[in-house]
Design a protein around this motif. Structure first.
Motif, mmCIF file in Angstrom:
data_model
loop_
_atom_site.group_PDB
_atom_site.id
_atom_site.type_symbol
_atom_site.label_atom_id
_atom_site.label_comp_id
_atom_site.label_asym_id
_atom_site.label_seq_id
_atom_site.Cartn_x
_atom_site.Cartn_y
_atom_site.Cartn_z
ATOM 1 N N UNK A 229 -7.600 -39.568 30.702
ATOM 2 C CA UNK A 229 -8.411 -40.818 30.181
ATOM 3 C C UNK A 229 -7.458 -42.268 29.923
ATOM 4 N N UNK A 230 -6.347 -42.237 30.660
ATOM 5 C CA UNK A 230 -5.537 -43.443 30.418
ATOM 6 C C UNK A 230 -5.733 -44.163 31.556
ATOM 7 N N UNK A 231 -6.584 -43.655 32.652
ATOM 8 C CA UNK A 231 -6.836 -44.495 33.655
ATOM 9 C C UNK A 231 -5.746 -44.707 34.588
ATOM 10 N N UNK A 232 -5.118 -43.887 34.897
ATOM 11 C CA UNK A 232 -3.727 -43.978 35.698
ATOM 12 C C UNK A 232 -2.469 -44.781 35.065
ATOM 13 N N UNK A 233 -2.539 -45.067 34.160
ATOM 14 C CA UNK A 233 -1.388 -45.545 33.288
ATOM 15 C C UNK A 233 -0.540 -44.562 32.358
ATOM 16 N N UNK A 234 0.483 -43.782 33.186
ATOM 17 C CA UNK A 234 0.804 -42.764 32.208
ATOM 18 C C UNK A 234 1.622 -43.120 31.177
ATOM 19 N N UNK A 235 1.936 -42.648 30.311
ATOM 20 C CA UNK A 235 2.822 -42.912 28.754
ATOM 21 C C UNK A 235 4.237 -42.725 29.438
ATOM 22 N N UNK A 236 5.206 -43.013 28.483
ATOM 23 C CA UNK A 236 6.585 -42.933 28.783
ATOM 24 C C UNK A 236 7.371 -42.120 27.967
ATOM 25 N N UNK A 237 6.964 -40.917 27.734
ATOM 26 C CA UNK A 237 7.571 -40.225 26.507
ATOM 27 C C UNK A 237 8.843 -39.814 27.124
ATOM 28 N N UNK A 238 9.114 -39.422 28.446
ATOM 29 C CA UNK A 238 10.446 -39.078 28.655
ATOM 30 C C UNK A 238 11.278 -40.032 28.714
ATOM 31 N N UNK A 239 10.929 -41.365 28.947
ATOM 32 C CA UNK A 239 11.841 -42.504 28.785
ATOM 33 C C UNK A 239 12.488 -42.623 27.520
ATOM 34 N N UNK A 240 11.292 -42.641 26.449
ATOM 35 C CA UNK A 240 11.746 -42.676 25.250
ATOM 36 C C UNK A 240 13.039 -41.665 24.577
ATOM 37 N N UNK A 241 12.628 -40.365 24.959
ATOM 38 C CA UNK A 241 13.334 -39.399 24.613
ATOM 39 C C UNK A 241 14.768 -39.375 25.319
ATOM 40 N N UNK A 242 14.921 -39.794 26.407
ATOM 41 C CA UNK A 242 16.178 -39.758 27.050
ATOM 42 C C UNK A 242 16.825 -41.162 26.800
ATOM 43 N N UNK A 243 16.168 -42.251 26.822
ATOM 44 C CA UNK A 243 16.911 -43.597 26.673
ATOM 45 C C UNK A 243 17.096 -44.128 25.365
ATOM 46 N N UNK A 244 15.954 -43.953 24.471
ATOM 47 C CA UNK A 244 15.689 -44.693 23.364
ATOM 48 C C UNK A 244 16.206 -43.705 22.061
ATOM 49 N N UNK A 245 15.704 -42.677 22.062
ATOM 50 C CA UNK A 245 15.944 -41.595 21.193
ATOM 51 C C UNK A 245 17.440 -41.211 21.298
ATOM 52 N N UNK A 246 18.428 -41.106 20.372
ATOM 53 C CA UNK A 246 19.909 -40.783 20.465
ATOM 54 C C UNK A 246 20.134 -39.761 19.630
ATOM 55 N N UNK A 247 20.657 -38.620 19.749
ATOM 56 C CA UNK A 247 21.031 -37.695 18.812
ATOM 57 C C UNK A 247 22.628 -38.079 18.402
ATOM 58 N N UNK A 248 22.660 -38.386 16.945
ATOM 59 C CA UNK A 248 23.738 -38.899 16.442
ATOM 60 C C UNK A 248 24.328 -37.803 15.690
ATOM 61 N N UNK A 249 25.428 -37.266 16.295
ATOM 62 C CA UNK A 249 26.354 -36.245 15.457
ATOM 63 C C UNK A 249 27.068 -36.828 14.488
ATOM 64 N N UNK A 250 26.635 -37.115 13.529
ATOM 65 C CA UNK A 250 27.424 -37.825 12.404
ATOM 66 C C UNK A 250 28.625 -36.812 11.846
ATOM 67 N N UNK A 251 28.353 -35.803 11.928
ATOM 68 C CA UNK A 251 29.580 -34.831 11.726
ATOM 69 C C UNK A 251 29.331 -33.791 12.777
ATOM 70 N N UNK A 252 30.543 -33.427 13.476
ATOM 71 C CA UNK A 252 30.559 -32.758 14.644
ATOM 72 C C UNK A 252 29.997 -31.278 14.367
ATOM 73 N N UNK A 253 29.295 -30.628 15.163
ATOM 74 C CA UNK A 253 28.597 -29.385 15.031
ATOM 75 C C UNK A 253 29.087 -28.639 16.136
#
Length: 743
Positions: A229-253
């Motif tokens: 339905x997007x007409x050949x323009x894919x979303x960039x969810x993986x870019x967001x998860x790998x480049x934008x969203x960062x897991x901050x381990x504020x206290x070491x687990x």
């Protein structure tokens, strides 16, 4: 020692498709005579009460999920789940269920979830298992059509799920996805989108465990980026998860399993909220297993973190350490906020333990430090955490506040800090102030205050609040109502200030309704109502209506202390002015004021009726589009006529004894009072013989002799001289038989 293998939590699925915790207990299976069959029984570990008694129906579909969950439906829209503490206990009960239904315990589902027509059932039962086409690029379109055609039929969905699971088809599909991306094969990517979306709708835990594994989940998300339905323009969810969203381990687990579970839960939640298209009503029911997967993951994460004492100790040590820099504290606060949000999935007794743990580690003193920071985002997160604490256990917060007051000055108390943040909210819409006002309302609500034989929380906390906090809350109101005669008859406030004053008035109105003598003393001693009524001249109608609502709540109490305060200070005057200034406009202001006067008339509040007619009748007598004011005048006349009747037709007898010296002196002193207020000018009493008589005599300038008195309450008492203050404008002193007349 308790058998932890059989320890379970019982859950039911509510109308919002969220799991509600029904309690923790121990599960067993056995024959129940009343149900005529083998049944599952869960008894509460706290008191042994029966949490669950469910017959194992041969035709009920039971599902085993994530090794420690058994889920089934007992009736339409009534889903149940048992969450086991240990896998061994889940396996044991699962074998019992499968034994009753004659199923192999290796399966994850014992029956089909939805019945089909007999013809469809016969066709599917007579047909062999579903055969999938080869997992090759050339067969993707065929596979997409097969998935789409299988979804409407529960039996075909089950066969498709078994085929996909048994043949390891998901990993093969993801390998094709990588090939299609490399080749930029748009048609193949579109077919893979439909296939993977269909696999989600199969609603099967075993497939989710493969799809959400560390090695597969990013490719699954990649497949869902290529919506046709997007007409050949894919979303960039993986870019967001790998480049934008960062897991901050504020206290070491330190626990790698916990870290992996956190990563998985975040990504699966992202898939549900952002990646999957909005499901239809039909599809929503087919994603229940996905909701359950996320829910139980969160329960597991909170449990693992709560059991890690070193983690929580380090967290609070850094939160309260003055050496912690602002950025680090910001991260710690955001983590704690999310931690508290996850705790909402815990069962009540575990949630109670959770918040007690936070309290013992100093969560409230830590919040006090955080709320004093300049960072608006940090303060907002701290406010959210504070709201979790207040909503869950307001008594715990109140106890801390009162203990704190013994050591700190008023201006640094946590509750006053909350009030100041409400007052100083910089948001033009006062979003934060509204939230904080709601928390304050919860804290001062007597309905959630506890009372014991030795201690009453309501008395102690409200006394504390009015002594240490009320002056802070009412400061903006008093500061903005100093001029009770605004220029041109209009009080001009900016919109944000008006909103703030409306919030404060809303809370004060709540106090009038629930705090009785505390708020009454405050209003009368500080002359709060007169200041509030200045706001009836505001250019903002909502603020003027808040002021009227405040007065209306006070009048609604029918408390003579309030009524005398209103009459003494002529506090109906600003209301009448607002009514006249509103003119002939038929609006909320007009209706609210008329309703206030109508209440006085209908409830026959005699003191206020006389006061209104005697002081404001000339201003209101021409209002004839409602009968309220003429009705008030009629009430007033009836009161006067009733008084005349009493004075004409009743004679009061006294005993034969003469006035003793003290009484004689008292009466004589009254006659010679000289205007000190003991006897109303214009009237006096005369006494004749053994029977006390009343005669009304006009003083010079008071009008015609014998002019009738206004409505009054007359009280007489044997053996004493009683001073009676009328509800109108005259005063009677009388001594005779004990009798009370109210007109």
């Amino acid at each position: 020692m308790t058998d932890t293998r059989r320890r379970v939590k019982v859950y039911t699925l509510n109308e919002d498709r969220q799991w509600d915790d029904r309690g923790t207990g121990h599960v067993s299976s056995g024959y129940v005579e009343r149900l005529k069959g083998m049944s599952l029984l869960v008894r509460a570990e706290s008191d042994g009460s029966l949490l669950l008694e469910s017959k194992i129906n041969p035709n009920t579909a039971y599902q085993k999920q994530q090794d420690t969950l058994i889920v089934w439906s007992e009736a339409e829209n009534y889903d149940l789940a048992l969450s086991f503490q240990e896998k061994a206990g889940c396996d044991e009960i699962w074998e019992k269920i499968c034994q009753v239904q004659g199923k192999d315990p290796s399966v994850d589902i014992t029956q089909e979830l939805v019945d089909e027509s007999e013809e469809e059932r016969f066709d599917d039962m007579s047909s062999p298992g579903l055969e999938l086409p080869p997992c090759e690029l050339g067969h993707l379109e065929e596979l997409a059509e097969l998935v789409a055609s299988s979804l409407p039929s529960p039996l075909r969905r089950e066969k498709l799920a078994l085929a996909v699971e048994n043949e390891g088809y998901i990993r093969k599909l993801l390998e094709l996805f990588r090939q299609c991306e490399d080749l930029e094969n748009a048609d193949g990517l579109h077919h893979l989108y439909e296939i993977v979306k269909g696999i989600f709708l199969l609603n099967r835990t075993a497939l989710f465990e493969v799809m959400f594994s560390e090695e597969c989940i990013m490719d699954v998300i990649g497949c869902l980026e290529h919506d046709p339905a997007l007409g050949g323009l894919p979303r960039r969810h993986r870019d967001f998860l790998t480049k934008t969203a960062r897991f901050k381990e504020v206290i070491p687990i330190g626990d790698p399993e916990l870290r992996a579970k956190i990563h998985q839960t975040y990504r699966v939640q992202y898939i549900q909220d952002m990646v999957l298209p909005t499901p239809s009503v039909f599809e929503e029911n087919m994603l229940s297993t996905l909701h359950s997967f996320i829910f139980f993951n969160k329960v597991e994460i909170v449990g693992m973190l709560q059991d890690d004492e070193k983690f929580l100790t380090d967290l609070f040590a850094q939160l309260t350490d003055e050496a912690t820099d602002d950025d680090k504290r910001h991260e710690l606060v955001n983590f704690l906020k999310e931690f508290c949000a996850f705790s909402q999935t815990l069962q009540p007794q575990n949630r109670d333990t959770f918040f007690k743990t936070l309290s013992n580690m100093g969560i409230l003193p830590a919040l006090e430090v955080i709320l004093g920071m300049d960072d608006v985002q940090v303060r907002g997160a701290a406010t959210d955490i504070f709201s979790y604490l207040v909503e869950y256990n307001p008594s715990m917060v109140r106890e801390f506040i009162m203990q704190e007051s013994q050591q700190n000055d008023d201006d640094i108390l946590l509750i006053n800090l909350i009030i100041e943040h409400m007052i100083c909210d910089s948001d033009p819409e006062l979003g934060g102030a509204v939230q904080l006002m709601g928390l304050l309302r919860t804290l001062v609500d007597p309905e959630n205050m506890m009372a014991t034989a030795n201690k009453t929380e309501k008395t102690e906390f409200l006394s504390f609040f009015y002594k240490h906090c009320m002056h802070v809350l009412s400061a903006p109101l008093l500061a903005n109502t100093t001029d009770d005669k605004p220029s041109k008859g209009v009080c001009v406030y900016d919109f944000q200030t008006s909103q703030l004053l409306a919030l404060i008035l809303e809370l004060l109105t709540f106090c009038v309704e629930h705090h009785t003598y505390h708020i009454k003393n405050y209003i009368i001693n500080k002359d709060i109502l007169r200041r509030v009524l200045v706001l009836t001249a505001s250019q903002h109608a909502f603020l003027a209506l808040c002021a009227l609502r405040f007065m209306r709540r006070i009048i609604g109490l029918k408390d003579e202390f309030y009524n005398r305060y209103i009459m003494k200070n002529f506090l109906f005057e600003p209301v009448v002015k607002a009514f006249l200034n509103n003119g002939a406009r038929y609006n909320l202001m007009n209706s609210a004021i008329i309703e206030m006067f109508e209440y006085v008339r209908v409830e026959d509040v005699k003191s206020l009726t006389a006061h209104i007619v005697e002081n404001y009748w000339k201003a209101l007598e021409d209002v004839d589009y409602v009968q309220t004011f003429k009705g008030l005048k009629l009430r007033y006349e009836q009161q006067r006529e009733s008084m005349r009747s009493i004075l004409r037709n009743h004679r009061f007898r006294r005993d034969a004894r003469t006035l003793d010296d003290d009484e004689e002196m008292w009466f004589n002193a009254d006659e010679d009072d000289g205007g000190t207020g003991r006897q109303s000018p214009g009237f006096k009493l005369s006494f004749s013989g053994s029977t006390t008589k009343t005669s009304l005599c006009s003083s010079p300038g008071s009008g015609a002799k014998g002019s009738p008195p206004t409505a009054a309450t007359v009280t007489t008492k044997v053996g004493s001289s009683t001073r009676l203050v009328s509800t109108g404008t005259w005063i009677v002193f009388i001594r005779a038989q004990q009798k009370t007349f109210k007109m």
